[in-house]
Design a protein around this motif. Structure first.
Motif, PDB file in Angstrom:
ATOM      1  N   ASN A 228      -2.208   7.186  -7.645  1.00  0.00           N
ATOM      2  CA  ASN A 228      -1.629   6.671  -6.401  1.00  0.00           C
ATOM      3  C   ASN A 228      -1.223   7.807  -5.464  1.00  0.00           C
ATOM      4  OD1 ASN A 228       0.468   7.257  -8.331  1.00  0.00           O
ATOM      5  ND2 ASN A 228       1.938   6.262  -6.956  1.00  0.00           N
ATOM      6  N   GLU A 229      -0.722   8.916  -6.033  1.00  0.00           N
ATOM      7  CA  GLU A 229      -0.372  10.057  -5.192  1.00  0.00           C
ATOM      8  C   GLU A 229      -1.635  10.745  -4.663  1.00  0.00           C
ATOM      9  OE1 GLU A 229       2.356  10.556  -3.972  1.00  0.00           O
ATOM     10  OE2 GLU A 229       4.016  10.263  -5.347  1.00  0.00           O
ATOM     11  N   THR A 232      -2.882   8.677  -1.780  1.00  0.00           N
ATOM     12  CA  THR A 232      -2.037   8.870  -0.602  1.00  0.00           C
ATOM     13  C   THR A 232      -2.343  10.204   0.068  1.00  0.00           C
ATOM     14  OG1 THR A 232      -0.252   7.512  -1.492  1.00  0.00           O
ATOM     15  CG2 THR A 232       0.335   9.080   0.223  1.00  0.00           C
ATOM     16  N   GLN A 263      -2.696   4.637   1.263  1.00  0.00           N
ATOM     17  CA  GLN A 263      -1.360   5.202   1.466  1.00  0.00           C
ATOM     18  C   GLN A 263      -0.291   4.366   0.771  1.00  0.00           C
ATOM     19  OE1 GLN A 263      -0.062   5.203   5.490  1.00  0.00           O
ATOM     20  NE2 GLN A 263       1.799   6.376   5.100  1.00  0.00           N
ATOM     21  N   SER A 264       0.542   5.014  -0.002  1.00  0.00           N
ATOM     22  CA  SER A 264       1.680   4.357  -0.643  1.00  0.00           C
ATOM     23  C   SER A 264       2.945   4.708   0.129  1.00  0.00           C
ATOM     24  CB  SER A 264       1.813   4.813  -2.091  1.00  0.00           C
ATOM     25  OG  SER A 264       3.046   4.394  -2.638  1.00  0.00           O
ATOM     26  N   ASN A 265       3.671   3.714   0.555  1.00  0.00           N
ATOM     27  CA  ASN A 265       4.916   3.960   1.291  1.00  0.00           C
ATOM     28  C   ASN A 265       6.012   4.564   0.413  1.00  0.00           C
ATOM     29  OD1 ASN A 265       3.925   3.023   3.762  1.00  0.00           O
ATOM     30  ND2 ASN A 265       4.402   0.891   3.230  1.00  0.00           N
ATOM     31  N   SER A 267       5.410   6.966  -1.721  1.00  0.00           N
ATOM     32  CA  SER A 267       5.021   8.329  -2.051  1.00  0.00           C
ATOM     33  C   SER A 267       5.852   9.353  -1.268  1.00  0.00           C
ATOM     34  CB  SER A 267       3.540   8.552  -1.722  1.00  0.00           C
ATOM     35  OG  SER A 267       3.199   9.924  -1.778  1.00  0.00           O
ATOM     36  N   THR A 270       4.095  10.395   1.989  1.00  0.00           N
ATOM     37  CA  THR A 270       4.327   9.513   3.127  1.00  0.00           C
ATOM     38  C   THR A 270       5.675   9.800   3.766  1.00  0.00           C
ATOM     39  OG1 THR A 270       2.959   7.762   2.155  1.00  0.00           O
ATOM     40  CG2 THR A 270       4.523   7.099   3.862  1.00  0.00           C
ATOM     41  N   LYS A 278       1.036   3.316   9.353  1.00  0.00           N
ATOM     42  CA  LYS A 278       0.314   2.601   8.313  1.00  0.00           C
ATOM     43  C   LYS A 278      -1.125   2.420   8.746  1.00  0.00           C
ATOM     44  CE  LYS A 278       4.364   0.075   6.685  1.00  0.00           C
ATOM     45  NZ  LYS A 278       4.984  -1.229   6.460  1.00  0.00           N
TER      46      LYS A 278
END
Length: 285
Positions: A228-229, A232, A263-265, A267, A270, A278
């Motif tokens: 996930n990182e 992102t 993109q993970s909010n 992270s 971010t 977004k």
């Protein structure tokens, strides 16, 4: 007739000698004071200024320091401190220049010549900046002083001239972090490498090194299985630098594992990035 004991004679001689030394000390102190105050402050200032104009910077610095010592409460003494710093800087004696300028900033903060004092400190450290693979203590100190100029004295000419130096200092520090981060990557110490690349993304976003930092973060997170990182990092990289070769490489790395930028909010990337909107991304163009 009684004979004076030997110890009494010795004591008397010592006492007389001590008195003579004390008198001599007083005379010496008086002479020193007389020498220090032999010229009025305005003359000492003019003499030091004349030495500056002749390019005799080391002699001028010492003359300004003599003025400060001899007449510390005169109108000329305060400016003499910062001018001594400037003269030492021009003479190539940066430790002395820094010491004198720092003394001025401590004693007279916020005064008219305070920006000049910070400029002298910044310039002294800036001139000592090393290449990215060497110690960056001077770079950090130069950057601190340049930021003080921008924050505290934004209207000064020195603050207006500081922008380019700030960019150079930040670029050098970012390059240094990248050097160390790549070393840790080669050693497969991915956590240590991430910490270095994270510093670039967090603190040096305006430098050219941030593109590679995001790519290297992608590699490290993929190696650790923190997808996930990695997603992102590629999303932020693609949104801000869509034509970058680093984005193309990072995108290809995700694709090789069946992943796409996202993109993970939550992270840190971010949160650290400045005003990242977004978005959703397709492949590189």
């Amino acid at each position: 007739m009684r004979k004076t004991p030997g110890w009494a004679t010795a004591f008397l001689c010592c006492a007389m000698g001590g008195a003579a030394l004390a008198l001599g000390g007083c005379a010496s102190s008086s002479d020193a004071t007389s020498i220090l105050n032999s010229d009025p402050p305005e003359k000492m200032y003019a003499d030091a200024d004349a030495l500056m104009n002749k390019g005799s910077f080391d002699a001028a610095a010492k003359k300004f320091e003599d003025l400060d010592r001899s007449h510390p409460y005169s109108a000329e003494a305060r400016r003499a401190i910062v001018l001594a710093a400037y003269a030492y800087y021009k003479a190539g004696k940066t430790p002395e220049a820094i010491a004198s300028a720092e003394r001025y900033t401590v004693m007279h903060p916020g005064t008219k010549d305070a920006p000049l004092a910070h400029h002298i400190i910044a310039s002294s450290y800036f001139d000592d900046i090393k290449t990215a693979n060497r110690d960056q203590q001077a770079t950090r100190k130069a950057l601190d002083q340049l930021r003080i100029l921008k924050e505290r004295y934004p209207d000064s000419s020195y603050a207006r001239d500081a922008d380019n130096r700030i960019r150079i200092a930040e670029d050098t520090l970012a390059a240094s972090e990248m050097e160390v981060g790549r070393y840790y990557m080669n050693e497969k110490n991915y956590v240590a490498a991430i910490n270095r690349f994270k510093t670039v993304v967090t603190d040096y976003q305006t430098t050219a090194h941030v593109e590679e930092a995001l790519m290297r973060l992608t590699e490290c997170y993929m190696a650790l299985g923190v997808t996930n990182e990695a997603q992102t990092a590629v999303a932020v990289l693609g949104h801000n630098f869509p034509q970058s070769k680093w984005y193309r490489d990072a995108y290809a790395l995700l694709q090789s594992d069946g992943l796409a930028p996202s993109q993970s909010n939550d992270s840190w990337i971010t949160k650290a990035w400045k005003a990242v909107p977004k978005f959703s991304l397709g492949g590189p163009g």
